[in-house]
Enzyme design. Structure first.
Site, PDB file in Angstrom:
ATOM      1  N   GLU A 136     -39.936 -33.690  12.621  1.00 48.49           N
ATOM      2  CA  GLU A 136     -39.644 -35.039  13.088  1.00 48.49           C
ATOM      3  C   GLU A 136     -39.509 -34.963  14.599  1.00 48.49           C
ATOM      4  O   GLU A 136     -38.728 -34.143  15.099  1.00 48.49           O
ATOM      5  CB  GLU A 136     -38.344 -35.537  12.450  1.00 48.49           C
ATOM      6  CG  GLU A 136     -38.055 -36.963  12.836  1.00 48.49           C
ATOM      7  CD  GLU A 136     -36.783 -37.528  12.209  1.00 48.49           C
ATOM      8  OE1 GLU A 136     -36.129 -36.819  11.420  1.00 48.49           O
ATOM      9  OE2 GLU A 136     -36.463 -38.679  12.536  1.00 48.49           O
ATOM     10  N   ARG A 193     -32.936 -22.229   4.191  1.00 45.32           N
ATOM     11  CA  ARG A 193     -33.111 -22.377   5.633  1.00 45.32           C
ATOM     12  C   ARG A 193     -32.487 -21.198   6.368  1.00 45.32           C
ATOM     13  O   ARG A 193     -31.628 -20.492   5.816  1.00 45.32           O
ATOM     14  CB  ARG A 193     -32.505 -23.687   6.111  1.00 45.32           C
ATOM     15  CG  ARG A 193     -30.984 -23.782   5.957  1.00 45.32           C
ATOM     16  CD  ARG A 193     -30.416 -25.004   6.679  1.00 45.32           C
ATOM     17  NE  ARG A 193     -31.212 -26.205   6.471  1.00 45.32           N
ATOM     18  CZ  ARG A 193     -31.764 -26.915   7.463  1.00 45.32           C
ATOM     19  NH1 ARG A 193     -31.583 -26.562   8.707  1.00 45.32           N
ATOM     20  NH2 ARG A 193     -32.464 -27.981   7.200  1.00 45.32           N
ATOM     21  N   LYS A 249     -30.499 -30.488  15.191  1.00 42.53           N
ATOM     22  CA  LYS A 249     -31.027 -31.135  16.397  1.00 42.53           C
ATOM     23  C   LYS A 249     -30.049 -32.156  16.957  1.00 42.53           C
ATOM     24  O   LYS A 249     -29.951 -32.316  18.165  1.00 42.53           O
ATOM     25  CB  LYS A 249     -32.360 -31.815  16.071  1.00 42.53           C
ATOM     26  CG  LYS A 249     -33.506 -30.832  16.016  1.00 42.53           C
ATOM     27  CD  LYS A 249     -34.825 -31.537  15.826  1.00 42.53           C
ATOM     28  CE  LYS A 249     -35.029 -31.880  14.365  1.00 42.53           C
ATOM     29  NZ  LYS A 249     -36.384 -32.353  14.068  1.00 42.53           N
TER      30      LYS A 249
HETATM   31  P1  ATP Z   1     -32.373 -30.176  11.892  1.00 48.72           P
HETATM   32  O1  ATP Z   1     -31.527 -30.260  10.675  1.00 48.72           O
HETATM   33  O2  ATP Z   1     -32.173 -28.964  12.707  1.00 48.72           O
HETATM   34  O3  ATP Z   1     -32.324 -31.399  12.729  1.00 48.72           O
HETATM   35  P2  ATP Z   1     -34.655 -30.932  10.428  1.00 48.72           P
HETATM   36  O4  ATP Z   1     -34.861 -30.265   9.133  1.00 48.72           O
HETATM   37  O5  ATP Z   1     -34.149 -32.316  10.414  1.00 48.72           O
HETATM   38  O6  ATP Z   1     -33.840 -29.989  11.368  1.00 48.72           O
HETATM   39  P3  ATP Z   1     -37.393 -31.354  10.888  1.00 48.72           P
HETATM   40  O7  ATP Z   1     -38.048 -31.740  12.142  1.00 48.72           O
HETATM   41  O8  ATP Z   1     -37.369 -32.326   9.781  1.00 48.72           O
HETATM   42  O9  ATP Z   1     -35.953 -30.918  11.279  1.00 48.72           O
HETATM   43  O10 ATP Z   1     -37.937 -29.949  10.382  1.00 48.72           O
HETATM   44  C1  ATP Z   1     -39.283 -29.598  10.339  1.00 48.72           C
HETATM   45  C2  ATP Z   1     -39.466 -28.477   9.360  1.00 48.72           C
HETATM   46  O11 ATP Z   1     -38.692 -27.357   9.765  1.00 48.72           O
HETATM   47  C3  ATP Z   1     -38.998 -28.866   7.987  1.00 48.72           C
HETATM   48  O12 ATP Z   1     -39.974 -28.452   7.058  1.00 48.72           O
HETATM   49  C4  ATP Z   1     -37.717 -28.119   7.807  1.00 48.72           C
HETATM   50  O13 ATP Z   1     -37.536 -27.761   6.479  1.00 48.72           O
HETATM   51  C5  ATP Z   1     -37.915 -26.895   8.689  1.00 48.72           C
HETATM   52  N1  ATP Z   1     -36.632 -26.398   9.157  1.00 48.72           N
HETATM   53  C6  ATP Z   1     -35.716 -27.052   9.881  1.00 48.72           C
HETATM   54  N2  ATP Z   1     -34.623 -26.297  10.097  1.00 48.72           N
HETATM   55  C7  ATP Z   1     -34.863 -25.112   9.493  1.00 48.72           C
HETATM   56  C8  ATP Z   1     -34.122 -23.900   9.340  1.00 48.72           C
HETATM   57  N3  ATP Z   1     -32.899 -23.747   9.854  1.00 48.72           N
HETATM   58  N4  ATP Z   1     -34.688 -22.889   8.647  1.00 48.72           N
HETATM   59  C9  ATP Z   1     -35.910 -23.022   8.126  1.00 48.72           C
HETATM   60  N5  ATP Z   1     -36.656 -24.127   8.220  1.00 48.72           N
HETATM   61  C10 ATP Z   1     -36.150 -25.174   8.898  1.00 48.72           C
HETATM   62 MG    MG Z   2     -35.475 -33.614   9.002  1.00 48.78          MG
END
Ligand code: ATP
Ligand code: MG
Length: 557
Positions: free
Chosen positions: A34, A259, A269
């Site tokens: 995102e 994760r 984020k």
């Molecule tokens: P955050 O919770 O840090 O804001 P998010 O999951 O909302 O992260 P996205 O931009 O939706 O952020 O993530 C993009 C991809 O990265 C998704 O497929 C998500 O599963 C993966 N991802 C995000 N954080 C992690 C993590 N800590 N470990 C592994 N994969 C991750």
């Molecule tokens: Mg997300």
């Protein structure tokens, strides 16, 4: 462990079965960020996993921006994300995808469900919907709008799209089961009204799809074979599959993995944005940030990050990885490639009283003893050199093996010297140290000086010393789990002492340093040049120390 001898992880097993059974001949994975922030080390894990799988098994990985929430998304983030993925060493075949590209198609999917009697427009407020959802142990209540006719739903949904209604006044919901033990199946919201400007579709849309309706359908549109996501989406999987089933679209398979969590590190984020906005750090690319751009600026290499991600592997259960393992991977790679240089961080002048005035000798010194191909460089030596303040003591204890009055040391790759005297400044700090050098102790030649030394210290020739600012970083949080406390916010655990700046000098060769170079400053650690360097003063970030906490804790070193 090499790639080949490693046993397959559970995702690789699934893929190998799918290839063997002939279900697929090529796999398609995706990385779906995102664009509401910069990528962090957790995203790196997902990138290495997804791109790594399509490289290993043949196929492609799509980059898809999950841009369904216009409020928080920004083009700056889109660009930084592409930049970071390229830097990590991966490519998505030129064309990036956007969930917003599918808004028309998603709209048609929604109409299809309405026509099948599987979706309805609900006039309840978000609060009322929440209220009626029930709890995991108590079934929900059906909305009074649940049984609208197909015609009425189609008409209302179209008018939602046309902007006839206020934000929040209506939603489109899937008609599934208000008593389902899985809360996600209790008539989940598919669309909400939002009169917002979108960075790509601008003001075309007044309604935006929810994550659960956009994500899986985008996977299907792109014919993603294996849609890999983190564990919290496990309970969404029945809904993911319900949409595929009812829409009769490409059956992407959702697979969840744990994760990445790192101790001493924040990875949300939203929280990282808070650090930026409250100016705890300089920006998303501050070298203390766990972002890819921060780590790049700090001097981490893509190889080190990829190695780290492969080393930790993929698991089905949540765990916390020691940040020292990441640092170990960085150190391991830098040790192989870093150019060794002499830099003095807290300089004191050492004057060799018996060395001829005006004479300069040039010593050939290895760039990297770990790498034969790294060659040598020429380092000048003359009557005045800088040494580290901490390498001299006026009244040294027995265990101190470096310089003091009457004591001798070797100046690295040069001569042995013996301290005869020193001078203090007005504040009582050592200002100058006077030594005699021993001409027949020259490094690389038979030593007939008869002088015994217990240590070697590094130095920098005064005449052509290059001014260098050194930035030493410590952890940004002084707690292992800064966001794991019920009673205290993560901001409570900020280490306000995480940056220390020193002004020192580097050997003349530092003039040629570029941002791409990696250095080991003897005894100080690994360093990389910062973009804030100027012609008057080069700035270097310490990437990691030389000390290896990880190997030590495992008894390896
Ligand atoms: P955050 O919770 O840090 O804001 P998010 O999951 O909302 O992260 P996205 O931009 O939706 O952020 O993530 C993009 C991809 O990265 C998704 O497929 C998500 O599963 C993966 N991802 C995000 N954080 C992690 C993590 N800590 N470990 C592994 N994969 C991750
Ligand atoms: Mg997300």
């Amino acid at each position: 462990m090499s790639e080949e001898t490693k046993s397959l992880n559970f995702i690789e097993q699934i893929i190998e079965e799918d290839l063997k059974s002939g279900k697929y001949t090529e796999i398609v994975t995706r990385f779906p960020p995102e664009p509401n922030g910069y990528l962090h080390i957790g995203h790196a894990k997902s990138i290495v996993l997804n791109f790594g799988l399509s490289q290993k098994y043949g196929g492609t990985t799509n980059l898809r921006f999950d841009d369904t929430n216009p409020i928080v998304e920004d083009i700056e983030y889109v660009e930084s994300i592409m930049n970071d993925i390229h830097w990590l060493g991966y490519d998505w075949g030129g064309k990036e995808h956007y969930a917003s590209d599918y808004f028309d198609q998603l709209y048609e999917f929604a109409q299809k469900l309405i026509k099948k009697g599987l979706a309805y427009v609900d006039d309840s407020t978000i609060e009322e919907i929440k209220e009626m959802r029930g709890t995991p142990t108590k079934p929900g209540i059906e909305s009074p709008y649940r049984n609208r006719s197909v015609e009425e739903n189609l008409d209302l949904f179209e008018r939602m799209k046309n902007g006839e209604f206020e934000d929040g006044s209506k939603v489109l919901r899937a008609k599934i089961d208000m008593a389902s033990p899985n809360m996600h199946l209790r008539d989940p919201i598919m669309y909400r009204i939002k009169n917002a400007f979108h960075h790509r579709t601008e003001d075309k849309w007044k309604i935006y799809p929810m994550y659960d309706f956009a994500h899986g359908q985008s996977d299907a549109i792109e014919q993603i074979t294996h849609s890999i996501c983190t564990l919290e989406f496990e309970t969404h999987r029945p809904l993911y599959n319900w949409f595929i089933d009812k829409l009769e679209i490409f059956p992407s398979r959702q697979i969840e993995f744990a994760r990445l969590n790192l101790n001493y590190t924040i990875m949300s984020k939203r929280k990282l944005l808070q650090l930026v906005e409250e100016e705890i750090v300089e920006g998303w690319n501050d070298p203390r940030m766990p972002t890819i751009s921060g780590m790049r600026r700090r001097g981490y290499t893509p190889e080190a990050i990829r190695n780290f991600c492969n080393r930790i592997g993929v698991a089905k259960r949540e765990n916390i990885v020691d940040v020292a393992l990441l640092e170990f991977s960085v150190r391991e790679h830098l040790n192989k490639i870093a150019l060794r240089r002499m830099v003095v961080t807290e300089p004191v002048k050492l004057i060799i009283t018996n060395y001829p005035d005006g004479q300069t000798e040039w010593f050939d010194i290895d760039n990297n003893p770990e790498d034969e191909n790294a060659g040598t460089r020429k380092v000048p030596f003359s009557k005045e050199v800088y040494i580290e303040k901490s390498d001299f003591m006026i009244d040294p204890p027995k265990k101190f093996f470096r310089l003091g009055p009457g004591r001798s040391v070797r100046l690295k790759n040069a001569y042995k010297v013996t301290c005869d005297d020193y001078k203090l400044d007005d504040e009582g700090n050592v200002k100058e140290i006077y030594c005699t050098y021993h001409p027949n102790s020259k490094s690389g030649q038979p030593d007939t000086s008869g002088i015994k030394v217990k240590s070697t210290i590094h130095w920098v020739n005064v005449a052509d010393a290059v001014p260098i600012q050194i930035r030493l970083y410590d952890r940004l949080f002084n707690d292992e789990a800064p966001d794991g406390h019920k009673d205290k916010d993560f901001m409570h655990f900020i280490n306000h002492d995480s940056l220390k700046i020193l002004d020192g000098y580097g050997e003349v060769n530092m003039k040629d340093a570029t941002m791409e170079d990696k250095f080991q400053f003897l005894r100080m650690g690994y360093f990389t040049m910062d973009f804030e360097s100027t012609a008057d003063e080069l700035v270097f970030n310490r990437t990691v120390t030389l000390k290896d906490a990880w190997a030590k804790s495992r008894g390896k070193k």
